[in-house]
Motif scaffolding. Structure first.
Motif, PDB file in Angstrom:
ATOM      1  N   UNK A  88       0.862  -1.188   0.000  1.00 48.86           N
ATOM      2  CA  UNK A  88       0.000   0.000   0.000  1.00 48.86           C
ATOM      3  C   UNK A  88       0.892   1.230   0.000  1.00 48.86           C
ATOM      4  N   UNK A  89       0.359   2.322  -0.479  1.00 51.69           N
ATOM      5  CA  UNK A  89       1.122   3.578  -0.466  1.00 51.69           C
ATOM      6  C   UNK A  89       0.200   4.708  -0.042  1.00 51.69           C
TER       7      UNK A  89
ATOM      8  N   UNK B 201       0.239   9.101   1.041  1.00 51.79           N
ATOM      9  CA  UNK B 201       0.999  10.339   0.944  1.00 51.79           C
ATOM     10  C   UNK B 201       1.132  10.957   2.325  1.00 51.79           C
TER      11      UNK B 201
ATOM     12  N   UNK C  35       9.304   6.548   1.001  1.00 50.83           N
ATOM     13  CA  UNK C  35       9.753   6.534  -0.387  1.00 50.83           C
ATOM     14  C   UNK C  35       9.878   7.979  -0.852  1.00 50.83           C
ATOM     15  N   UNK C  36      11.042   8.311  -1.451  1.00 49.83           N
ATOM     16  CA  UNK C  36      11.258   9.656  -2.005  1.00 49.83           C
ATOM     17  C   UNK C  36      11.395   9.505  -3.520  1.00 49.83           C
ATOM     18  N   UNK C  37      12.615   9.641  -4.061  1.00 49.28           N
ATOM     19  CA  UNK C  37      12.784   9.482  -5.505  1.00 49.28           C
ATOM     20  C   UNK C  37      12.406   8.087  -5.975  1.00 49.28           C
TER      21      UNK C  37
ATOM     22  N   UNK D  59      14.294   5.646  -6.841  1.00 52.61           N
ATOM     23  CA  UNK D  59      15.103   5.015  -7.895  1.00 52.61           C
ATOM     24  C   UNK D  59      15.841   3.767  -7.424  1.00 52.61           C
TER      25      UNK D  59
ATOM     26  N   UNK E 275      12.298   1.196  -5.764  1.00 47.49           N
ATOM     27  CA  UNK E 275      11.380   0.562  -6.723  1.00 47.49           C
ATOM     28  C   UNK E 275      12.104  -0.522  -7.507  1.00 47.49           C
TER      29      UNK E 275
ATOM     30  N   UNK F 187       8.824  -4.137   1.195  1.00 47.35           N
ATOM     31  CA  UNK F 187       7.987  -3.384   2.142  1.00 47.35           C
ATOM     32  C   UNK F 187       6.501  -3.626   1.871  1.00 47.35           C
TER      33      UNK F 187
ATOM     34  N   UNK G 260       4.795   8.012   0.967  1.00 48.41           N
ATOM     35  CA  UNK G 260       5.370   8.908  -0.035  1.00 48.41           C
ATOM     36  C   UNK G 260       5.624  10.258   0.624  1.00 48.41           C
TER      37      UNK G 260
ATOM     38  N   UNK H  63       7.338  12.832  -0.721  1.00 51.22           N
ATOM     39  CA  UNK H  63       7.809  13.825  -1.694  1.00 51.22           C
ATOM     40  C   UNK H  63       7.197  15.215  -1.551  1.00 51.22           C
TER      41      UNK H  63
ATOM     42  N   UNK I 153      15.517  12.733 -10.351  1.00 50.32           N
ATOM     43  CA  UNK I 153      14.564  12.002  -9.519  1.00 50.32           C
ATOM     44  C   UNK I 153      15.073  11.797  -8.093  1.00 50.32           C
TER      45      UNK I 153
END
Lengths: 206, 325
Positions: B5-6, B8, B26-28, B30, B33, B43, B48, B50, B103
């Protein structure tokens, strides 16, 4: 497996019989049949419950707004190709190493394979399909044609989107600078001299 | 990719609370993912971060303060960074590709995971991925691996370029967790593998990196980052060196030197620094000092070449510093 041979006799036969369908639609159908047959061995079984959706994600792609209900696992690349049918953006390595999936995300070049679509609610995305205007190619597209900036063409959409970013960032001053700032895009045909010439030419005209 | 699940994060406190109950930032994305797709990282819940207000890049006095969510490309292109802390910009530009630099965040860069091929290979032994399973690299393909800080359980290098520079310049970082804020040297973020190579950093559960602070110093502008690698760009370091000299009255007053591609964490070379102080900055002095760099090195079957390449890289980085002065 049939799904790995898109140019099998079956595909050609169906294409001949179904003139109205796109090649991609036919390949999807043929691939789907093959994948179904292969399912019992190919399927990986997860202990986790299926992922909940992310809710609505709004993406503006090439100026066109979309509202999508997505599995959180889907990369921006997969959403562009599979959901929005914008297959100009290519899936090369799918791990951020080749640059074939480069798109502009809020005007910045990114690799669309290494970001989740769900993280970009409200974003503006530009793909290779969005470059043409009023029936005219983008100047960098024209430059790629004029300078033979490609051979097989698979990396070309990523090269062009990255080239647009490179020029906009002001890193297209000299051939050496272009080579360094375009190094995130691999061309296995080795069309690099033409790619560098095309970016340099378009930068001069920009 | 396994299901997850994600959500914000809408505030720093909210993000910390979510992470304290087992969610991952989670940020960029890269690194994360990519590794989730390989099922190396698994995970179940992501936060998120960002949109949190942590992207600022500013100068305070002579210090450079970088928000943890500032993107590599934005830090490298910032006029004040280029003017006052060119070493930071140089090392960032030498890392990754233009797309990835657009990114990847600074915080994520510091926390990026090992590039050891066996770490990514689910059917290979790897104590970092699967504690107790063994290390396939020790007797495997290890040309890219570490010669410092290794253990019998792990020999992977830390892949970040900017981390090497931050360690050389004695940068600090500000973090906030469920029990408040603290600040510590970036060098202390990185653990040696020992017998727990799966534990890579010293952040406590729920802690979020807020900023990285690079102190201004007499040599901020007489500093260079040299990265030696198999390709001219877009490749991890075989050996890299961040070198900074403060030269006055014809002699070296202070020296800073840290190296990458050779340690299980960014590796500061205090003995080489000491050997430079008080000397005339010339090639002979650089060569004599650089020989001290390989003291205590433990080469593997495939990376003996680093014993030669490391001192040479250091000498060239030091010479480049002089040119920059």
């Amino acid at each position: 497996m049939k799904s790995e041979k898109p140019f099998s006799d079956d595909a050609v036969q169906i294409e001949q019989n179904c003139g109205g369908l796109s090649r991609r639609a036919i390949l999807l159908t043929v691939g789907g049949v093959a994948a179904l047959a292969a399912a019992p061995t190919a399927q990986s079984i997860s202990e986790r419950p299926p992922t909940a959706s992310t809710g609505r994600v709004r993406l503006v792609v090439n100026g066109k707004p979309h509202e999508l209900d997505l599995d959180p696992r889907r990369s921006l690349l997969d959403v562009l190709r599979e959901t929005l049918d914008l297959t100009g953006t290519k899936k090369g390595c799918n791990q951020g190493a080749c640059g074939a999936c480069t798109v502009l995300l809020n005007d910045r070049r990114v690799v669309s394979c290494l970001t989740l679509a769900a993280m970009h609610d409200g974003a503006q995305i530009r793909t290779i399909e969005g470059l043409e205007a009023n029936g005219e190619l983008h100047p960098l597209q024209t430059a790629f044609v004029e300078h033979d900036g490609l051979q097989c063409g698979f990396c070309t959409p990523g090269q062009i989107m990255s080239g647009i970013g490179c020029i906009a960032e002001g890193h297209a001053g000299t051939p050496d600078e272009i080579r360094f700032w375009m190094s995130g895009n691999i061309c296995r045909c080795g069309a690099y001299p033409g790619i560098v010439a095309a970016v340099a030419d378009a930068a001069k005209r920009a | 990719m396994l299901p997850f699940t994600i959500e914000k994060a809408t505030s720093i406190q909210g993000a910390i609370a979510a992470a304290s109950s087992g969610r991952r930032f989670i940020a960029g994305g890269t690194t994360l993912i990519d590794l989730m797709r390989e099922e190396v990282e698994r995970p179940e819940h992501l936060v998120d971060i960002n949109t949190l207000p942590l992207s600022d890049i500013r100068i305070e006095g002579s210090d450079l303060v970088i928000g943890a969510l500032a993107r590599m490309a934005d830090v490298a292109a910032h006029p004040d960074v280029q003017r006052l802390h060119p070493l930071v910009a140089e090392s960032l530009i030498e890392g990754a590709s233009p797309q990835l630099r657009n990114m990847a965040s600074i915080g994520g860069n510091l926390l990026q995971r090992a590039r050891c091929p066996y770490f990514r290979m689910l059917d290979a032994s790897c104590n970092k991925r699967s504690p107790g399973s063994g290390c396939a690299a020790i007797n495997g393909l290890n040309a890219g691996h570490a010669i410092f800080g290794t253990s019998n359980h792990c020999v992977a290098t830390h892949p970040s370029d900017i981390a090497v520079v931050l360690v050389a310049l004695e940068a600090t970082m500000q973090v906030r967790g469920p029990r408040g804020e603290r600040s510590f040297p970036v060098e202390e973020l990185f653990r040696l593998p020992g017998d727990t190579p799966h534990l890579e950093h010293t952040l406590l559960p729920g802690e979020l990196i807020l900023t990285v602070r690079v102190p201004g110093s007499p040599y901020s502008r007489r500093a260079r980052y040299l990265k030696v690698r198999d390709r001219a760009s877009y490749e991890f370091a075989l050996v890299s060196a961040a070198a900074a000299l403060d030269v006055g009255g014809g002699v070296i007053r202070q020296a800073r030197l840290a190296v990458g591609g050779v340690g299980t964490r960014p590796w500061r070379l205090g003995a080489v620094e000491k050997a430079l102080i008080g000397k005339t900055p010339d090639r002979k002095v650089f060569e004599t000092a650089a020989r001290l760099a390989i003291e205590g090195a433990r080469p593997l079957s495939g990376n003996h070449y680093k014993l030669e390449l490391l001192p040479r890289t250091i000498v060239r980085a030091l010479e480049m510093t002089g040119e920059a002065a």
